[in-house]
Design a protein around this motif. Structure first.
Motif, PDB file in Angstrom:
ATOM      1  N   THR A   2      37.557  38.050  45.553  1.00 49.44           N
ATOM      2  CA  THR A   2      38.461  39.072  45.028  1.00 49.44           C
ATOM      3  C   THR A   2      38.270  40.373  45.796  1.00 49.44           C
ATOM      4  N   THR A   3      39.369  40.990  46.186  1.00 46.04           N
ATOM      5  CA  THR A   3      39.291  42.251  46.928  1.00 46.04           C
ATOM      6  C   THR A   3      39.328  43.440  45.959  1.00 46.04           C
ATOM      7  N   LYS A   4      38.947  44.575  46.482  1.00 49.02           N
ATOM      8  CA  LYS A   4      38.995  45.823  45.718  1.00 49.02           C
ATOM      9  C   LYS A   4      40.416  46.078  45.213  1.00 49.02           C
ATOM     10  N   GLU A   5      41.380  45.866  46.073  1.00 47.14           N
ATOM     11  CA  GLU A   5      42.778  46.104  45.707  1.00 47.14           C
ATOM     12  C   GLU A   5      43.219  45.183  44.565  1.00 47.14           C
ATOM     13  N   GLN A   6      42.765  43.942  44.590  1.00 47.91           N
ATOM     14  CA  GLN A   6      43.105  43.000  43.522  1.00 47.91           C
ATOM     15  C   GLN A   6      42.496  43.432  42.185  1.00 47.91           C
ATOM     16  N   VAL A   7      41.278  43.909  42.229  1.00 44.05           N
ATOM     17  CA  VAL A   7      40.606  44.376  41.009  1.00 44.05           C
ATOM     18  C   VAL A   7      41.373  45.557  40.423  1.00 44.05           C
ATOM     19  N   SER A   9      44.496  46.474  40.986  1.00 49.46           N
ATOM     20  CA  SER A   9      45.826  46.041  40.556  1.00 49.46           C
ATOM     21  C   SER A   9      45.764  45.342  39.196  1.00 49.46           C
ATOM     22  N   ALA A  10      44.805  44.469  39.019  1.00 50.37           N
ATOM     23  CA  ALA A  10      44.656  43.762  37.739  1.00 50.37           C
ATOM     24  C   ALA A  10      44.328  44.742  36.615  1.00 50.37           C
ATOM     25  N   GLU A  12      45.153  47.952  36.500  1.00 53.27           N
ATOM     26  CA  GLU A  12      46.374  48.724  36.233  1.00 53.27           C
ATOM     27  C   GLU A  12      47.346  47.930  35.371  1.00 53.27           C
ATOM     28  N   LYS A  13      47.555  46.656  35.708  1.00 52.06           N
ATOM     29  CA  LYS A  13      48.466  45.792  34.941  1.00 52.06           C
ATOM     30  C   LYS A  13      47.991  45.607  33.505  1.00 52.06           C
TER      31      LYS A  13
END
Length: 110
Positions: A2-7, A9-10, A12-13
């Motif tokens: 898992t990337t920083k951006e994915q964490v 984004s999740a 935020e959602k």
């Protein structure tokens, strides 16, 4: 992985506003740090600000208590030696300073 951006984004959602990092220190005390979602990306890169010195805090508290008791014993011993207190009064003073006052103030059982 898992990337920083994915964490982020999740989070935020999911509507996450704050993220809590918990850890157990060397004294087996659970401690935590809180970070806003806006600062999460930076904290993922730089860490949460937990220093190595923070791991020594329980030992510092132990030393402070030990040195405090030693200093108190020296002061009371001097007062007894000078005849300003008798031994019983010194014991009563030590008991009050080292816990009886807190027990009464916070209504704690013996």
């Amino acid at each position: 992985m898992t990337t920083k951006e994915q964490v982020i984004s999740a989070a935020e959602k999911a509507g996450v506003r704050l993220v809590r990092f918990l850890y157990c220190d060397n004294g087996c005390v659970i401690r935590g740090k809180l970070v806003s979602l806006e600062a999460l990306a930076k904290r993922i890169d730089t860490g949460i600000g937990l220093t190595v010195a923070m791991q020594a805090m329980p030992e510092i508290f132990w030393l402070a208590a030990r040195w405090g008791r030693w200093g108190l014993s020296q002061a009371l011993e001097s007062l007894v030696a000078e005849g300003l207190l008798d031994v019983e009064e010194a014991w009563q003073a030590a008991s009050s300073i080292l816990g009886d006052t807190a027990r009464r103030l916070y209504r704690l059982a013996d």
